[in-house]
Design a protein around this motif. Structure first.
Motif, PDB file in Angstrom:
ATOM      1  N   LEU A 206       0.808  -1.213   0.000  1.00 17.31           N
ATOM      2  CA  LEU A 206       0.000   0.000   0.000  1.00 17.31           C
ATOM      3  C   LEU A 206       0.843   1.265   0.000  1.00 17.31           C
ATOM      4  O   LEU A 206       0.342   2.351  -0.324  1.00 17.31           O
ATOM      5  CB  LEU A 206      -0.950   0.004   1.203  1.00 17.31           C
ATOM      6  N   ASP A 207       2.131   1.128   0.323  1.00 16.42           N
ATOM      7  CA  ASP A 207       3.024   2.287   0.276  1.00 16.42           C
ATOM      8  C   ASP A 207       3.262   2.795  -1.134  1.00 16.42           C
ATOM      9  O   ASP A 207       3.939   3.816  -1.323  1.00 16.42           O
ATOM     10  CB  ASP A 207       4.361   1.960   0.949  1.00 16.42           C
ATOM     11  N   ILE A 208       2.680   2.116  -2.124  1.00  9.66           N
ATOM     12  CA  ILE A 208       2.714   2.651  -3.490  1.00  9.66           C
ATOM     13  C   ILE A 208       2.060   4.032  -3.510  1.00  9.66           C
ATOM     14  O   ILE A 208       2.358   4.863  -4.377  1.00  9.66           O
ATOM     15  CB  ILE A 208       2.011   1.678  -4.466  1.00  9.66           C
ATOM     16  N   GLN A 209       1.189   4.289  -2.525  1.00  6.85           N
ATOM     17  CA  GLN A 209       0.514   5.588  -2.435  1.00  6.85           C
ATOM     18  C   GLN A 209       1.481   6.723  -2.093  1.00  6.85           C
ATOM     19  O   GLN A 209       1.179   7.898  -2.344  1.00  6.85           O
ATOM     20  CB  GLN A 209      -0.588   5.536  -1.374  1.00  6.85           C
ATOM     21  N   GLY A 216      -4.369  11.268  -7.486  1.00  3.15           N
ATOM     22  CA  GLY A 216      -4.315   9.905  -7.995  1.00  3.15           C
ATOM     23  C   GLY A 216      -5.239   8.978  -7.227  1.00  3.15           C
ATOM     24  O   GLY A 216      -5.586   9.222  -6.068  1.00  3.15           O
ATOM     25  N   VAL A 217      -5.627   7.882  -7.886  1.00  2.00           N
ATOM     26  CA  VAL A 217      -6.557   6.919  -7.294  1.00  2.00           C
ATOM     27  C   VAL A 217      -5.876   5.567  -7.163  1.00  2.00           C
ATOM     28  O   VAL A 217      -5.160   5.124  -8.073  1.00  2.00           O
ATOM     29  CB  VAL A 217      -7.827   6.777  -8.161  1.00  2.00           C
ATOM     30  N   ILE A 227      -5.936  -6.468   2.412  1.00  2.00           N
ATOM     31  CA  ILE A 227      -6.218  -5.112   1.940  1.00  2.00           C
ATOM     32  C   ILE A 227      -7.426  -4.548   2.684  1.00  2.00           C
ATOM     33  O   ILE A 227      -7.433  -3.391   3.116  1.00  2.00           O
ATOM     34  CB  ILE A 227      -6.440  -5.095   0.416  1.00  2.00           C
ATOM     35  N   ARG A 228      -8.446  -5.374   2.869  1.00  2.00           N
ATOM     36  CA  ARG A 228      -9.624  -4.944   3.638  1.00  2.00           C
ATOM     37  C   ARG A 228      -9.222  -4.608   5.079  1.00  2.00           C
ATOM     38  O   ARG A 228      -9.675  -3.605   5.639  1.00  2.00           O
ATOM     39  CB  ARG A 228     -10.674  -6.044   3.631  1.00  2.00           C
ATOM     40  N   TYR A 233      -5.193   2.322   6.446  1.00  2.00           N
ATOM     41  CA  TYR A 233      -3.823   2.784   6.171  1.00  2.00           C
ATOM     42  C   TYR A 233      -3.773   3.636   4.904  1.00  2.00           C
ATOM     43  O   TYR A 233      -2.819   4.384   4.675  1.00  2.00           O
ATOM     44  CB  TYR A 233      -2.922   1.554   6.024  1.00  2.00           C
ATOM     45  N   VAL A 234      -4.816   3.522   4.079  1.00  2.00           N
ATOM     46  CA  VAL A 234      -4.840   4.208   2.787  1.00  2.00           C
ATOM     47  C   VAL A 234      -5.167   5.688   2.984  1.00  2.00           C
ATOM     48  O   VAL A 234      -6.116   6.042   3.680  1.00  2.00           O
ATOM     49  CB  VAL A 234      -5.875   3.557   1.847  1.00  2.00           C
ATOM     50  N   THR A 235      -4.358   6.543   2.363  1.00  2.00           N
ATOM     51  CA  THR A 235      -4.510   7.989   2.509  1.00  2.00           C
ATOM     52  C   THR A 235      -5.080   8.657   1.259  1.00  2.00           C
ATOM     53  O   THR A 235      -5.418   9.832   1.301  1.00  2.00           O
ATOM     54  CB  THR A 235      -3.157   8.638   2.841  1.00  2.00           C
ATOM     55  N   HIS A 236      -5.154   7.931   0.151  1.00  2.00           N
ATOM     56  CA  HIS A 236      -5.655   8.478  -1.103  1.00  2.00           C
ATOM     57  C   HIS A 236      -7.069   7.956  -1.400  1.00  2.00           C
ATOM     58  O   HIS A 236      -7.552   7.027  -0.738  1.00  2.00           O
ATOM     59  CB  HIS A 236      -4.727   8.097  -2.262  1.00  2.00           C
ATOM     60  N   SER A 237      -7.686   8.528  -2.409  1.00  2.00           N
ATOM     61  CA  SER A 237      -8.944   7.984  -2.905  1.00  2.00           C
ATOM     62  C   SER A 237      -8.693   6.578  -3.430  1.00  2.00           C
ATOM     63  O   SER A 237      -7.634   6.298  -4.009  1.00  2.00           O
ATOM     64  CB  SER A 237      -9.506   8.854  -4.030  1.00  2.00           C
TER      65      SER A 237
END
Length: 451
Positions: A206-209, A216-217, A227-228, A233-237
């Motif tokens: 997820l650090d690809i964000q 970006g999405v 992932i669920r 942890y996800v900061t983007h859309s």
């Protein structure tokens, strides 16, 4: 590379020019001393076994320039650029060059399926654009910079694969390519030996964000448990793709017909019939990501459908030979990809036996026997008649599978040679054979010998 000079290399790296002409053009970079010529920058990497600095003199015999982290002084016509770390400097050059280009880039990572997903997304986008994509399997800390070296101003959109084996590597690659959109295919146990846990692997993926554009999405596999679990942890859309009811891009009514996969694609008010030339639910998931990115970049739906129908891929080869079918998937293996391959075998429509030819899954750490037993239990519940194995850990497949299905025919072979001899005499018309293991087990020898 286009429109790059030694001066640009200095600007990208903050390095020091020890000798040579700062206006010299640089058209490509290379880590292989045998491929260096005029207008080439040689990057000597210090590896675990070889320090490539010893090849600088031979590399520059036909011209070119070199980075170095071991020279404080140099003389002569060939530019030498002193940097603290040649690998990091190559990454800085790649980032600098990427930032000179305005095209959107899609970054793809995941434990399993990133190569096929990257190929499928690229194939869809080729219906409208000139697509730049990862070259071969160059998805590493060295490979991504070497891939970006081939980027040109004629390319209209990029699709780049990002691999990792240690913590922090996805962030480094993300900061190099600066993706405008990103895909995480799934989170499994590949590299768990280095990462310690699936939770760590998930956060790393997820650090690809971290390199993703502000607008970006993230396109995420909504069927993956990790992932669920870590969605906070996800900061983007983000948008989910998968089979789950809440996925923005969803597949329904999946079935295999005459060696093809048919399903209904569902997105908002859209319902579209899709035909894939590859098998397996995992490839349906890959196709959902490809459709999502195609729609995001304005590829017409009819074009997307046409492109998917002509996609064949390179990892899963279904071969007809001597009256039987071979599913050659010997390139790599993890618990998730192994179960996906076994499901394809189980669901395959033919009248003969269904034969699983398997060997060990490597680099799974101290819990490796448990992962092999997990695959064996899955195999034991599938519609599979025979299991033939090589390797040591693969014996766990057989033990677990036979507990679930005592009628399963199993046999262990001491070598690929013995396995090949047996299969050549055993297989007959209408049998279906899956060949799968980690690449280091060399089961590709079996697939080749059966041809």
């Amino acid at each position: 590379m286009e429109h790059m000079t030694i001066q640009d290399i200095l600007a990208a790296t903050g390095g020091t020019l020890l000798c040579g002409d700062s206006s010299m053009p640089i058209k490509r970079i290379s880590t292989d001393s045998r491929t260096v010529g005029p207008d080439t920058l040689f990057v000597p990497i210090i590896g675990e076994r070889v320090n490539a600095h010893k090849f600088i003199d031979s590399a520059l015999k036909d011209g070119g320039a070199a980075l170095t982290q071991e020279h404080d002084h140099a003389e002569g016509p060939h530019p030498f650029i002193r940097v603290p770390d040649t690998l990091k400097a190559m990454q800085q050059i790649a980032s600098y060059y990427r930032n000179k280009m305005s095209l959107p880039i899609i970054g793809i990572t995941g434990s399993v399926g990133k190569t096929t997903t990257r190929e499928m997304i690229a194939h869809v986008l080729k219906g409208k654009y000139r697509v730049f994509e990862t070259i071969g399997n160059q998805n590493s800390q060295v490979g991504v910079p070497l891939t970006l070296d081939r980027l040109t101003s004629k390319d209209e959109i990029g699709v780049l694969e990002m691999g990792m084996s240690e913590p922090g590597q996805i962030t480094i690659l993300g900061e190099i390519i600066r993706p405008n959109a990103a895909v995480v295919t799934n989170v499994g146990v590949s590299h768990i030996e280095q990462m310690g846990s699936r939770d760590n692997i998930c956060r790393e993926k997820l650090d690809i964000q971290n390199g993703l554009a502000k607008n970006g999405v993230l396109y995420l596999n909504g069927d993956n448990d990790m992932i669920r679990k870590h969605i906070g942890y996800v900061t983007h859309s983000y948008k989910f793709f998968g089979f789950s009811e809440d996925c923005s891009y969803r597949a329904e009514e999946v079935e295999e017909i005459n060696g093809q996969t048919h399903f209904t694609f569902v997105h908002e008010d859209m319902r579209e019939p899709i035909i894939l030339n590859v098998l397996g639910d995992h490839n349906v998931s890959n196709a959902l990501a490809a459709i999502a990115l195609g729609l995001a970049y304005d590829v017409p739906m009819e074009t997307i459908k046409r492109q998917l129908a002509t996609f064949s891929g390179q990892r899963q080869n279904i071969l007809k030979m001597h009256g039987y079918t071979v599913i050659d998937d010997a390139y790599n293996a993890s618990p998730d990809s192994m179960k996906a391959g076994l499901k394809i075998l189980s669901d395959y429509q033919d009248s003969g036996r269904k034969v699983a030819v398997l060997s060990d899954m490597l680099e799974l750490g101290p819990d490796s026997p448990d992962y092999h037993r997990e695959v064996g239990e899955f195999l034991g519940t599938a519609d599979i008649t025979d299991l033939y194995i090589t390797g040591t850990l693969s014996k766990e497949y057989a033990k677990a599978a036979q507990k679930k299905n005592p009628s399963l025919k199993t046999k262990w072979f001491a070598s690929n040679h013995d396995l090949i001899s047996y299969l050549k005499n055993y297989l007959s018309e209408h049998d279906v054979v899956l060949i799968k293991a980690s690449n280091g087990m060399k089961l590709y020898e079996v697939a080749k010998a059966l041809d």
